[in-house]
Design an enzyme around this catalytic site. Structure first.
Site, short mmCIF file in Angstrom:
data_model
loop_
_atom_site.label_atom_id
_atom_site.label_comp_id
_atom_site.label_asym_id
_atom_site.label_seq_id
_atom_site.Cartn_x
_atom_site.Cartn_y
_atom_site.Cartn_z
CE LYS A 70 -2.46 -1.44 3.55
NZ LYS A 70 -3.45 -1.58 4.63
N GLY A 83 6.72 -1.98 10.69
CA GLY A 83 7.75 -1.19 10.02
C GLY A 83 7.74 -1.28 8.51
CD1 TRP A 134 14.89 8.79 4.87
CD2 TRP A 134 15.38 6.62 4.59
NE1 TRP A 134 13.84 8.05 5.38
CE2 TRP A 134 14.11 6.72 5.22
CE3 TRP A 134 15.90 5.36 4.30
CZ2 TRP A 134 13.37 5.59 5.58
CZ3 TRP A 134 15.16 4.24 4.65
CH2 TRP A 134 13.91 4.36 5.27
CG ASP A 156 -0.51 2.18 8.70
OD1 ASP A 156 -1.51 2.51 8.06
OD2 ASP A 156 -0.05 1.03 8.72
CE LYS A 170 -4.50 1.98 9.37
NZ LYS A 170 -4.07 0.57 9.47
#
Length: 772
Positions: free
Chosen positions: A132, A163, A184, A252, A292
């Site tokens: 997703k 994760g 990152w 999430d 979400k």
């Protein structure tokens, strides 16, 4: 052995064949489909609605003076959609949840995507969530251009366990020209899977990534990881302060709402409030948010979506193709954050009202400040996703009654096409393991230990109506109907634990990395990395209903009683194997229980000492989390390590080892003895287990004793404060939660050993309760 090798080679060849097939299909410029299929598949990837902000500027951040002052209202149009959707969903109430899930998995157009990704990409933690989020990354420009131009990307992930969003983002970064050389940094938060008071129904047990990347995870000063605590929000802000800017926040989070599915949106409203407030506090100008949510019918959702539209340049409600079409899940994708300055006065008020019960108080905004133009667009968004969900559920109900061969073939064809379209559309390519997030794991054993544990939450059984009926029964009646009934009723025929051995002494012990971790005093033990969650839930439910006195509970006459003689015989045999001379065996327990063997203990010299007292805490579900019990247990361990000689043995009772402190005490014995096993039930007849430690190693003990002595004092501080005044000074109602790093306790077989021991103890307790 040859058969095993042939089978393994066959599986490898089959897997390689699938990968070659997927790679060949990916190399084609497009996926070949007939026009109708192409239209249907493309529609799966286009389920998105974008709010259009009027040029008049009427959508603006409301005055903080009107925020959080007025009650919520019902939106008639939205409530009608809610009632309509619940009416359709209620048709599922008599469906067996496992049978229904199997059916909907087979009709899910994107059901083959995850398998295709696994074959093609070597993705780390390739779950539905991975697919997703990778789809979201490929559908929106989530990563700010400024961050990519500067070559530095910083992301924060809320409610992130296990994760998969992190590993999907890593995969995306590593396979895109614009990001592959980007520096990152990330930080993550989730409910701590190792915290004993976190509910098993809300905590994700899958720690494959967490165990290998613990320094990047924020659990807060309470060590729970609960992001809905204001102090944790402030601490999280400091935790990520080393980031020059925060470019992306993902949230999430959710709760298990399967027992009250009609009110899922209301149940998670406070969590969504906290997630949005945290994002607005953390994000830098130009940053992105992925949140979400579920249905958007309640006033709390209307206000939250309006606030996001006032703070971001673009707000999109997106249903990924890889999100099962029959559920209510959607992702709110917000791009180009205006920055904290644009929302600062309101943000201060949001923070002051931050907490787990915010949704039960005043509404975020009164309806009067939400423009009608926004309300109309929001109703269109809700109607769009309502229609999609109802159509899917209706189709699944129709196909559940029967599916023709042609329908099945057509579905399978579309599922194949959807998987290939996903790979092609989002450019899914292989990433070697050396480029995974957890590539630099301290010990690869963490992965193998975690991989062997049940990773999901409590499994749902039967239909919704049947589960409602079960709630009216007593715990023993529910137990008799459950899948663990036969297991709990079996009688003990021989001592368990004989074949479960920790072999030591441990040479890899890194005592210099040990540290004391404290948190709020445990109210109960409802979660443990050293026990299957469902077993612990069963025991706690039984204890709450019965409140037994274990000392008075009658023994089961059909169970085999382990004799002290057989234990000492095993110890003597093992000590003989260690060397010829007479060995000392330190026994923590009453000499009366062992008196029958005192005259003939073989080559053992028995010495007795008082065992840790059974917890007298008023909370029967605290188990070995009681601080007094932990202090006494550690005192026994320290005393043993100080008094035993090389090759000696130790018999130490343990009521359980569900907490990190008690587990660490067992780990200390693992460090210092050649072998550690357990016997359950104990020879004394009391509930719990007997740790049997043979082959003492003084050199290993000298390594850990100075540190362990200091830790023992720390564990006793809370009890000393209680004894001194009866009440604790402000901030001292805390206890030691851990002193050996989890990375160390998850290796070397300790977790498997403790899970076996705790399972036997729980079986023994449930057996006695059911017999009585």
């Amino acid at each position: 052995m040859d058969d095993c090798l042939a089978h393994l080679q066959s599986r490898m060849n089959s897997c390689n064949g699938r990968r070659r097939k997927v790679a060949k299909l990916q190399q084609s410029s497009s996926v070949e489909m007939d026009p109708d299929t192409k239209t249907e598949v493309c529609a799966l990837f286009g389920k998105v609605k974008t709010y259009v902000r009027p040029s008049s500027g009427e959508w603006c951040v409301p005055d903080p003076n009107v925020a959080l002052r007025y009650p919520a209202v019902k939106h008639c149009q939205l409530q009608a959609l809610k009632a309509s959707l619940n009416a359709v969903k209620n048709q599922l109430s008599d469906k067996n949840v496992q049978v229904w899930h199997q059916h909907t998995n087979s009709t899910n157009r994107a059901g083959k995507v995850m398998g295709a990704v696994r074959s093609a990409a070597n993705a780390e933690i390739c779950t539905q969530a991975w697919c997703k989020f990778f789809e979201i990354l490929g559908s929106f420009n989530l990563l700010p251009v400024e961050a990519l131009q500067n070559g530095e990307l910083n992301t924060v992930h809320l409610c992130e366990a296990p994760g998969a969003f992190i590993t999907a983002l890593n995969h995306y970064i590593k396979t895109r020209e614009s990001t592959r050389f980007c520096d990152w940094s990330w930080a993550a938060n989730t409910l701590n899977p190792y915290h004993e008071a976190n509910s098993g129904s809300t905590t994700i047990a899958d720690d494959r990534l967490i165990a290998n990347t613990l320094p990047w995870w924020f659990f807060g000063s309470e060590n729970t990881g609960n992001i809905m605590l204001l102090k944790h929000l402030r601490e999280l802000q400091r935790f990520v302060a080393n980031m020059n800017r925060v470019d992306l926040v993902t949230a999430d989070g959710s709760f298990n709402c399967q027992e009250n599915p009609d009110e899922q949106e209301a149940l998670v409203a406070s969590l969504h409030y906290c997630e949005v407030t945290a994002a607005l506090l953390l994000l830098s100008p130009g940053g992105s948010l992925v949140l979400k949510m579920f249905t958007l019918y309640e006033h709390a959702s209307v206000c939250l979506l309006y606030l996001l539209n006032c703070c971001f340049g673009s707000v999109n409600v997106f249903k990924p193709a890889t999100s099962k079409a029959g559920n209510s899940e959607v992702y709110v994708v917000c791009l180009n954050y205006d920055g904290k300055e644009a929302v600062r006065p309101l943000l201060s008020k949001l923070i002051r009202n931050y907490g787990p019960d915010q949704a039960n108080r005043e509404a975020l905004f009164p309806i009067s400040v939400v423009p009608e133009s926004f309300q109309r667009q929001h109703e269109e968004v809700c109607l769009y996703f309502h229609t999609l969900q109802v159509e899917t559920i209706t189709e699944n109900l129709r196909l559940f009654e029967g599916m023709s061969v042609e329908q099945r073939q057509r579905l399978d064809y579309i599922r194949d096409c959807t998987a290939l379209e996903y790979l092609h559309r989002f450019q899914v390519v292989h990433v070697p393991r050396c480029r995974w997030v957890s590539r630099n794991t301290v010990s690869p054993a963490c992965c193998s230990v975690s991989a062997g544990r049940p990773l999901g939450q409590k499994k749902q059984m039967g239909s919704f109506n049947e589960r409602r009926e079960l709630e009216t029964l007593s715990w023993s009646q529910r137990m008799e109907r459950g899948c663990h009934a036969a297991w709990a009723q079996r009688h003990c025929t021989e001592a368990a634990g004989t074949d479960c051995v920790l072999t030591g002494p441990l040479t890899q012990c890194e005592v210099n990395t040990w540290y004391v971790l404290t948190g709020s005093a445990l109210p109960a033990v409802t979660n443990s990395p050293f026990c299957e969650g469902e077993l612990l839930n069963l025991l706690n439910e039984a204890l709450r209903d019965t409140a037994p006195d274990w000392a008075c509970l009658p023994r089961c006459g059909s169970c085999h009683a382990l004799s002290p003689a057989s234990v000492l015989s095993d110890v003597a045999r093992l000590c003989t194997a260690e060397g010829g001379e007479k060995r000392q065996c330190l026994v923590f327990g009453s000499s009366l229980a062992w008196s029958a063997c005192e005259c003939e203990p073989g080559d053992l010299i028995l010495r007795f000492s008082a065992e840790p007292s059974f917890p007298k805490s008023g909370c029967i579900t605290l188990h070995d989390g009681d601080p007094q019990y932990q202090q006494e247990l550690l005192a026994c361990v320290v005393s043993s390590l100080q008094s035993l000689n090389s090759g000696d043995a130790l018999l130490l009772p343990a009521i359980s080892a569900l907490t990190r402190v008690t587990a660490a005490a067992v780990h200390c014995l693992h460090v210092c003895f050649h072998s550690v096993t357990f016997r359950c039930p104990r020879p004394s007849g009391r509930v719990g287990s007997l740790l049997v430690c043979v082959g003492f190693c003084p050199e290993a003990a000298q390594q850990i004793l100075p540190v362990l002595t200091k830790i023992q004092d720390s564990v006793g501080l809370r009890r000393a404060a209680e004894d001194a005044g009866g009440t604790l000074p402000h901030g001292t109602d805390r206890q030691v939660l851990q002193f050996v790093p989890m990375e160390e306790m998850l290796t070397g077989g300790l977790t498997d050993f403790l899970r076996s021991m705790n399972a036997e103890i729980i079986q023994q307790k449930l057996h006695l309760l059911m017999q009585s």
